[in-house]
Scaffold this motif. Structure first.
Motif, PDB file in Angstrom:
ATOM      1  N   VAL A   1       1.009  -1.305   0.308  1.00 30.85           N
ATOM      2  CA  VAL A   1      -0.071   0.213   0.178  1.00 30.85           C
ATOM      3  C   VAL A   1       0.636   1.539   0.213  1.00 30.85           C
ATOM      4  O   VAL A   1       1.841   1.214   0.666  1.00 30.85           O
ATOM      5  CB  VAL A   1      -0.991   0.200   1.482  1.00 30.85           C
ATOM      6  N   VAL A   2       0.484   2.058  -1.028  1.00 31.19           N
ATOM      7  CA  VAL A   2       1.140   3.225  -0.651  1.00 31.19           C
ATOM      8  C   VAL A   2       0.746   4.650   0.366  1.00 31.19           C
ATOM      9  O   VAL A   2      -0.267   4.423   0.806  1.00 31.19           O
ATOM     10  CB  VAL A   2       1.132   4.487  -1.917  1.00 31.19           C
ATOM     11  N   ASN A   3       1.660   5.085   0.583  1.00 33.10           N
ATOM     12  CA  ASN A   3       1.864   5.739   2.263  1.00 33.10           C
ATOM     13  C   ASN A   3       2.259   7.338   1.934  1.00 33.10           C
ATOM     14  O   ASN A   3       3.602   7.289   2.351  1.00 33.10           O
ATOM     15  CB  ASN A   3       2.529   5.074   2.714  1.00 33.10           C
ATOM     16  N   ASN A   4       1.938   7.849   1.334  1.00 28.96           N
ATOM     17  CA  ASN A   4       2.422   9.097   0.944  1.00 28.96           C
ATOM     18  C   ASN A   4       2.622  10.263   1.513  1.00 28.96           C
ATOM     19  O   ASN A   4       3.273  11.242   2.407  1.00 28.96           O
ATOM     20  CB  ASN A   4       0.714   9.506  -0.410  1.00 28.96           C
ATOM     21  N   SER A   5       1.561  10.052   2.836  1.00 29.20           N
ATOM     22  CA  SER A   5       2.080  10.240   4.150  1.00 29.20           C
ATOM     23  C   SER A   5       3.280  10.651   4.043  1.00 29.20           C
ATOM     24  O   SER A   5       3.365  11.648   5.653  1.00 29.20           O
ATOM     25  CB  SER A   5       0.875  10.672   5.514  1.00 29.20           C
ATOM     26  N   ARG A   6       3.651  10.042   4.451  1.00 30.42           N
ATOM     27  CA  ARG A   6       5.669   9.560   5.104  1.00 30.42           C
ATOM     28  C   ARG A   6       6.469   8.981   4.170  1.00 30.42           C
ATOM     29  O   ARG A   6       7.171   8.593   4.291  1.00 30.42           O
ATOM     30  CB  ARG A   6       5.134   8.643   6.398  1.00 30.42           C
ATOM     31  N   SER A   7       5.754   9.549   2.818  1.00 34.46           N
ATOM     32  CA  SER A   7       6.620   9.091   1.682  1.00 34.46           C
ATOM     33  C   SER A   7       7.233   7.958   1.600  1.00 34.46           C
ATOM     34  O   SER A   7       8.001   7.702   1.113  1.00 34.46           O
ATOM     35  CB  SER A   7       7.172   9.779   1.616  1.00 34.46           C
ATOM     36  N   LYS A   8       6.777   6.612   1.861  1.00 38.04           N
ATOM     37  CA  LYS A   8       6.521   5.372   1.245  1.00 38.04           C
ATOM     38  C   LYS A   8       5.921   4.413   1.111  1.00 38.04           C
ATOM     39  O   LYS A   8       4.251   4.540   0.976  1.00 38.04           O
ATOM     40  CB  LYS A   8       7.679   5.319   2.789  1.00 38.04           C
ATOM     41  N   ILE A   9       6.004   2.977   0.718  1.00 31.73           N
ATOM     42  CA  ILE A   9       5.616   2.384   0.702  1.00 31.73           C
ATOM     43  C   ILE A   9       4.986   1.080   1.957  1.00 31.73           C
ATOM     44  O   ILE A   9       6.182   0.469   2.294  1.00 31.73           O
ATOM     45  CB  ILE A   9       5.814   0.795  -0.493  1.00 31.73           C
ATOM     46  N   ASN A  10       3.844   1.124   2.474  1.00 27.17           N
ATOM     47  CA  ASN A  10       3.707   0.385   3.313  1.00 27.17           C
ATOM     48  C   ASN A  10       3.846  -1.232   3.052  1.00 27.17           C
ATOM     49  O   ASN A  10       2.970  -1.206   2.123  1.00 27.17           O
ATOM     50  CB  ASN A  10       2.719  -0.264   4.434  1.00 27.17           C
ATOM     51  N   LEU A  11       4.725  -2.084   3.303  1.00 28.67           N
ATOM     52  CA  LEU A  11       4.407  -3.674   2.943  1.00 28.67           C
ATOM     53  C   LEU A  11       4.099  -4.896   4.232  1.00 28.67           C
ATOM     54  O   LEU A  11       4.383  -4.618   5.604  1.00 28.67           O
ATOM     55  CB  LEU A  11       5.574  -4.268   2.114  1.00 28.67           C
ATOM     56  N   LEU A  12       2.888  -5.308   3.698  1.00 24.61           N
ATOM     57  CA  LEU A  12       2.110  -6.143   4.936  1.00 24.61           C
ATOM     58  C   LEU A  12       2.310  -7.617   5.023  1.00 24.61           C
ATOM     59  O   LEU A  12       1.524  -8.154   4.103  1.00 24.61           O
ATOM     60  CB  LEU A  12       1.515  -5.625   5.261  1.00 24.61           C
ATOM     61  N   TYR A  13       3.856  -7.936   5.473  1.00 23.66           N
ATOM     62  CA  TYR A  13       3.631  -9.280   4.930  1.00 23.66           C
ATOM     63  C   TYR A  13       2.583  -9.921   5.646  1.00 23.66           C
ATOM     64  O   TYR A  13       2.982 -10.167   7.141  1.00 23.66           O
ATOM     65  CB  TYR A  13       5.223  -9.766   5.776  1.00 23.66           C
ATOM     66  N   ASN A  14       2.696 -11.583   5.264  1.00 16.95           N
ATOM     67  CA  ASN A  14       1.157 -12.238   5.725  1.00 16.95           C
ATOM     68  C   ASN A  14       2.064 -13.500   6.661  1.00 16.95           C
ATOM     69  O   ASN A  14       3.068 -13.609   6.306  1.00 16.95           O
ATOM     70  CB  ASN A  14       0.642 -13.052   4.592  1.00 16.95           C
ATOM     71  N   GLN A  15       1.463 -13.349   8.461  1.00 19.38           N
ATOM     72  CA  GLN A  15       2.334 -13.874   8.943  1.00 19.38           C
ATOM     73  C   GLN A  15       1.028 -15.933   9.423  1.00 19.38           C
ATOM     74  O   GLN A  15       1.363 -15.979  10.077  1.00 19.38           O
ATOM     75  CB  GLN A  15       2.224 -13.778  10.059  1.00 19.38           C
ATOM     76  N   THR A  16      -0.165 -15.743   8.439  1.00 24.64           N
ATOM     77  CA  THR A  16      -1.163 -16.940   8.594  1.00 24.64           C
ATOM     78  C   THR A  16      -0.516 -18.413   8.674  1.00 24.64           C
ATOM     79  O   THR A  16       0.500 -19.027   8.554  1.00 24.64           O
ATOM     80  CB  THR A  16      -2.174 -16.378   7.430  1.00 24.64           C
ATOM     81  N   GLY A  17      -0.338 -18.953  10.004  1.00 25.63           N
ATOM     82  CA  GLY A  17      -0.010 -20.261  10.121  1.00 25.63           C
ATOM     83  C   GLY A  17       1.425 -20.169  11.299  1.00 25.63           C
ATOM     84  O   GLY A  17       1.907 -21.564  10.478  1.00 25.63           O
ATOM     85  N   LYS A  18       2.394 -19.078  10.675  1.00 26.14           N
ATOM     86  CA  LYS A  18       3.153 -19.712  10.833  1.00 26.14           C
ATOM     87  C   LYS A  18       3.544 -19.760  13.060  1.00 26.14           C
ATOM     88  O   LYS A  18       2.996 -19.024  13.187  1.00 26.14           O
ATOM     89  CB  LYS A  18       4.200 -18.398  10.674  1.00 26.14           C
ATOM     90  N   THR A  19       4.790 -19.695  12.840  1.00 22.01           N
ATOM     91  CA  THR A  19       4.863 -20.181  14.664  1.00 22.01           C
ATOM     92  C   THR A  19       6.892 -19.125  14.556  1.00 22.01           C
ATOM     93  O   THR A  19       7.292 -19.844  13.635  1.00 22.01           O
ATOM     94  CB  THR A  19       4.967 -21.611  14.717  1.00 22.01           C
ATOM     95  N   ASN A  20       6.967 -18.991  16.030  1.00 23.85           N
ATOM     96  CA  ASN A  20       8.149 -19.074  16.162  1.00 23.85           C
ATOM     97  C   ASN A  20       8.556 -17.163  15.736  1.00 23.85           C
ATOM     98  O   ASN A  20       9.864 -17.231  14.971  1.00 23.85           O
ATOM     99  CB  ASN A  20       9.010 -19.074  16.330  1.00 23.85           C
ATOM    100  N   LEU A  21       7.558 -16.290  15.400  1.00 24.37           N
ATOM    101  CA  LEU A  21       7.222 -15.247  15.026  1.00 24.37           C
ATOM    102  C   LEU A  21       8.214 -14.124  15.007  1.00 24.37           C
ATOM    103  O   LEU A  21       8.518 -14.492  16.234  1.00 24.37           O
ATOM    104  CB  LEU A  21       6.102 -14.754  14.094  1.00 24.37           C
ATOM    105  N   ALA A  22       9.160 -13.332  14.906  1.00 20.97           N
ATOM    106  CA  ALA A  22      10.333 -12.167  14.737  1.00 20.97           C
ATOM    107  C   ALA A  22       9.279 -11.357  15.222  1.00 20.97           C
ATOM    108  O   ALA A  22       7.873 -11.026  15.191  1.00 20.97           O
ATOM    109  CB  ALA A  22      10.535 -11.753  13.486  1.00 20.97           C
ATOM    110  N   GLU A  23       9.867 -11.221  16.781  1.00 20.20           N
ATOM    111  CA  GLU A  23       9.542  -9.530  16.869  1.00 20.20           C
ATOM    112  C   GLU A  23       8.628  -8.289  16.300  1.00 20.20           C
ATOM    113  O   GLU A  23       9.543  -7.916  15.775  1.00 20.20           O
ATOM    114  CB  GLU A  23       9.571  -8.730  18.156  1.00 20.20           C
ATOM    115  N   ARG A  24       7.018  -7.686  15.952  1.00 22.08           N
ATOM    116  CA  ARG A  24       7.043  -7.210  15.391  1.00 22.08           C
ATOM    117  C   ARG A  24       7.424  -6.021  15.690  1.00 22.08           C
ATOM    118  O   ARG A  24       7.930  -5.426  17.006  1.00 22.08           O
ATOM    119  CB  ARG A  24       5.712  -6.636  15.655  1.00 22.08           C
ATOM    120  N   ALA A  25       7.888  -5.286  14.622  1.00 22.44           N
ATOM    121  CA  ALA A  25       8.376  -3.158  14.742  1.00 22.44           C
ATOM    122  C   ALA A  25       7.552  -2.825  15.718  1.00 22.44           C
ATOM    123  O   ALA A  25       6.083  -2.907  15.327  1.00 22.44           O
ATOM    124  CB  ALA A  25       9.094  -3.259  13.295  1.00 22.44           C
TER     125      ALA A  25
END
Length: 353
Positions: free
Chosen positions: A68-92
């Motif tokens: 998704v484009v985020n023009n308010s912060r001049s960046k592109i946001n990437l939402l990585y799907n974690q469905t069904g995954k375990t031992n996930l890295a801590e979210r920023a």
């Protein structure tokens, strides 16, 4: 999605499905395994002024991620799907302090971003270098076409830039597809007076922009197989015109033919896609005045006789490069008993269709 009411249509579809699910659940004797419904909403707060939502498997794990484009912060946001995954890295942690009663994002997606350094008006996600990973291309202000290649493991290449000054600042200005029949994905940008095609070369790099003229005004482009011959064609759209759709069909040699015009009632939204699972695409339109949906399909039929060997055919236009010069060339010719007129702006002719 092109033009106006796509978000409203999604809401209507969701409401209709939910209503159907409610009625099905209330039906006496209904089998519990056949019930249909939705879970509660999942919320992922980002920022205001987001747009150009796209879905693709960015990291090759078989799950669709969101871009998704985020023009308010001049960046592109990437939402990585974690469905069904375990031992996930801590979210920023989300940027900025939380407001009172503000909820954190749900767990399905891990939100990351890449800097864009511009106000993005149009974005596409497709494999532009043949490595099997979806890349990102966007156009915006300052006016420039930018491509960032997906390097895998959540890393992205440095931006590859093309300075194109007359690109349209529209969500409908970018498209991808094989426009020359070499089975490689090309990148198309709609300009104010012409179309720019960046063809993917055999070494999987993008070539310099090739200019393709068009007649009249164009507000959107889409690449798809119109006539079911297995080759990608160019669709030009102007919803303010009495002829909102015109097509340039790709021939056996990978070249685009003339513009073929079709008349439809005025429209306020549209999309072209395959609705039947066969080799043909359909065009779904919403009428401007009545709001009714219409599905159209391209078909071929024998031309009717007009006079002698001359047959009635679709009106076609072969656009030439536009010019503001006061002196323009003009020529007349005869193509197999079919009259033609040529100028520096447009060539018109009648052909058997």
């Amino acid at each position: 999605m092109h033009r106006l009411n796509f978000r409203k249509l999604i809401l209507c579809a969701g409401f209709s499905a939910a209503l159907f699910a409610k009625n099905a659940a209330a039906a006496p004797g209904a089998d519990a395994t056949n019930r249909f419904g939705f879970t509660g909403p999942e919320i992922f707060p980002i920022d205001s002024q987001i747009g150009s939502l796209r879905a693709a498997d960015l990291d090759g794990d078989g799950l669709n991620d969101l871009i998704v484009v985020n023009n308010s912060r001049s960046k592109i946001n990437l939402l990585y799907n974690q469905t069904g995954k375990t031992n996930l890295a801590e979210r920023a942690k989300p940027e900025g302090a939380h407001e009172l009663n503000e909820l954190p994002p749900d767990a399905r997606f891990r939100i990351e971003s890449i800097a864009s350094e511009k106000r993005i008006s149009s974005l596409v996600v497709a494999d532009l270098n043949g490595d099997g990973r979806p890349d990102i291309a966007y156009y915006g202000e300052p006016k420039e076409l930018v491509v960032q290649y997906n390097l895998g493991t959540n890393h992205w290449s440095a931006p590859k830039r093309w300075a194109i000054e007359d690109g349209q600042l529209s969500p409908n200005a970018l498209a991808t597809g094989d426009l020359n029949g070499d089975h490689l994905t090309d990148l198309v940008l709609l300009g104010e007076t012409q179309i720019y095609v960046l063809s993917q070369k055999p070494d999987h790099t993008l070539g310099e922009p090739e200019k393709i003229p068009y007649s009249g005004a164009v507000k959107a482009v889409q690449l798809l197989d119109i006539d079911g011959d297995g080759r990608t064609d160019l669709m030009l759209v102007n919803w303010e015109s009495p002829n909102p759709f015109r097509f340039r069909l790709q021939n056996d040699s990978g070249r685009l033919g003339t513009e073929v015009y079709f008349t439809l009632p005025a429209i306020r939204s549209y999309w072209a896609d395959n609705l039947e699972g066969n080799d043909k695409n359909q065009i779904i339109t919403i009428a401007q005045n009545s709001g009714r949906a219409q599905v159209s399909e391209f078909t071929r039929k024998d031309a009717q006789d007009l006079s002698g060997a001359f047959k009635q055919g679709q009106f076609q236009v072969l656009p030439l490069n536009k010019s503001d010069k006061s002196r323009r060339g003009l020529a007349r010719a005869n193509y197999t008993n079919r009259a033609a007129t040529c100028s520096s702006t447009v060539m018109e002719r009648y052909l058997t269709w």
